[in-house]
Design a protein around this motif. Sequence first.
Motif, short mmCIF file in Angstrom:
data_model
loop_
_atom_site.label_atom_id
_atom_site.label_comp_id
_atom_site.label_asym_id
_atom_site.label_seq_id
_atom_site.Cartn_x
_atom_site.Cartn_y
_atom_site.Cartn_z
N LEU A 178 7.38 29.33 3.99
CA LEU A 178 8.40 29.11 5.02
C LEU A 178 9.47 28.16 4.51
O LEU A 178 9.18 27.22 3.75
CB LEU A 178 7.77 28.52 6.28
CG LEU A 178 6.80 29.42 7.02
CD1 LEU A 178 6.12 28.64 8.13
CD2 LEU A 178 7.52 30.63 7.59
N TRP B 37 11.72 25.42 5.81
CA TRP B 37 11.94 24.53 6.95
C TRP B 37 13.32 23.91 6.84
O TRP B 37 13.72 23.45 5.78
CB TRP B 37 10.87 23.45 7.00
CG TRP B 37 9.53 23.99 7.37
CD1 TRP B 37 8.55 24.39 6.51
CD2 TRP B 37 9.04 24.22 8.69
NE1 TRP B 37 7.47 24.85 7.22
CE2 TRP B 37 7.74 24.77 8.56
CE3 TRP B 37 9.56 24.04 9.95
CZ2 TRP B 37 6.96 25.10 9.65
CZ3 TRP B 37 8.78 24.38 11.05
CH2 TRP B 37 7.50 24.91 10.90
N LEU C 76 12.86 23.35 11.79
CA LEU C 76 12.78 24.71 12.29
C LEU C 76 12.61 25.67 11.12
O LEU C 76 13.22 25.48 10.07
CB LEU C 76 14.09 25.04 13.04
CG LEU C 76 14.24 26.45 13.55
CD1 LEU C 76 13.72 26.53 14.98
CD2 LEU C 76 15.68 26.87 13.49
N ALA C 77 11.78 26.68 11.32
CA ALA C 77 11.61 27.74 10.32
C ALA C 77 11.61 29.09 11.04
O ALA C 77 11.18 29.18 12.19
CB ALA C 77 10.31 27.56 9.54
N HIS C 78 12.08 30.12 10.35
CA HIS C 78 12.11 31.46 10.91
C HIS C 78 10.92 32.25 10.37
O HIS C 78 10.73 32.35 9.16
CB HIS C 78 13.43 32.15 10.53
CG HIS C 78 13.58 33.49 11.16
ND1 HIS C 78 13.55 34.64 10.44
CD2 HIS C 78 13.75 33.85 12.45
CE1 HIS C 78 13.72 35.67 11.26
NE2 HIS C 78 13.83 35.21 12.48
N ALA D 206 9.91 35.76 11.53
CA ALA D 206 10.24 36.89 12.40
C ALA D 206 8.99 37.47 13.05
O ALA D 206 7.98 37.64 12.38
CB ALA D 206 10.97 37.96 11.61
N ARG E 282 9.50 35.27 15.50
CA ARG E 282 9.39 33.96 16.15
C ARG E 282 10.10 32.87 15.36
O ARG E 282 10.42 33.04 14.19
CB ARG E 282 7.92 33.57 16.32
CG ARG E 282 7.11 34.54 17.12
CD ARG E 282 7.43 34.38 18.54
NE ARG E 282 6.55 35.21 19.37
CZ ARG E 282 6.82 35.50 20.61
NH1 ARG E 282 7.92 35.06 21.17
NH2 ARG E 282 6.01 36.24 21.32
N LEU E 283 10.27 31.73 16.03
CA LEU E 283 10.76 30.52 15.39
C LEU E 283 9.65 29.49 15.45
O LEU E 283 8.89 29.44 16.41
CB LEU E 283 12.00 29.99 16.12
CG LEU E 283 13.21 30.90 16.13
CD1 LEU E 283 14.30 30.33 17.03
CD2 LEU E 283 13.74 31.12 14.73
N THR F 182 5.28 27.56 18.26
CA THR F 182 5.84 28.89 18.03
C THR F 182 6.57 29.33 19.28
O THR F 182 6.00 29.31 20.37
CB THR F 182 4.71 29.90 17.71
OG1 THR F 182 3.97 29.42 16.59
CG2 THR F 182 5.27 31.26 17.40
N SER G 232 9.92 32.05 20.93
CA SER G 232 10.85 33.15 20.70
C SER G 232 12.27 32.56 20.65
O SER G 232 12.52 31.51 21.24
CB SER G 232 10.75 34.18 21.81
OG SER G 232 11.30 33.68 23.01
N PRO G 233 13.18 33.23 19.97
CA PRO G 233 14.57 32.74 19.96
C PRO G 233 15.14 32.62 21.37
O PRO G 233 15.87 31.67 21.66
CB PRO G 233 15.31 33.80 19.14
CG PRO G 233 14.27 34.36 18.23
CD PRO G 233 13.01 34.36 19.06
#
Length: 69
Positions: free
Chosen positions: A3, A5, A21-23, A25, A27-28, A41, A43-44
């Motif tokens: 990830l 960050w 923050l890390a993406h 997909a 989720r964030l 965890t 959702s955007p």
Amino acid sequence: MSLRWQKSSFSGVEAENCVELAHAAPRLLLRESEAPTTVLTVSPVSLLALIRQVRTVSSASISSRASCP
């Protein structure tokens, strides 16, 4: 998968305690640098709703303090 960050821009350059923050997909992932093993965890859409709510509350708080004698 590794990830990537990203530190919050409000944390400053040398801040030791910050939100990251890390993406991942779709989720964030959110964590605090002081406790990097605890990850939230979201959702955007949920994160955007939270940010909008915080901004609304902060704006209302500033407005109410500005009108005090």
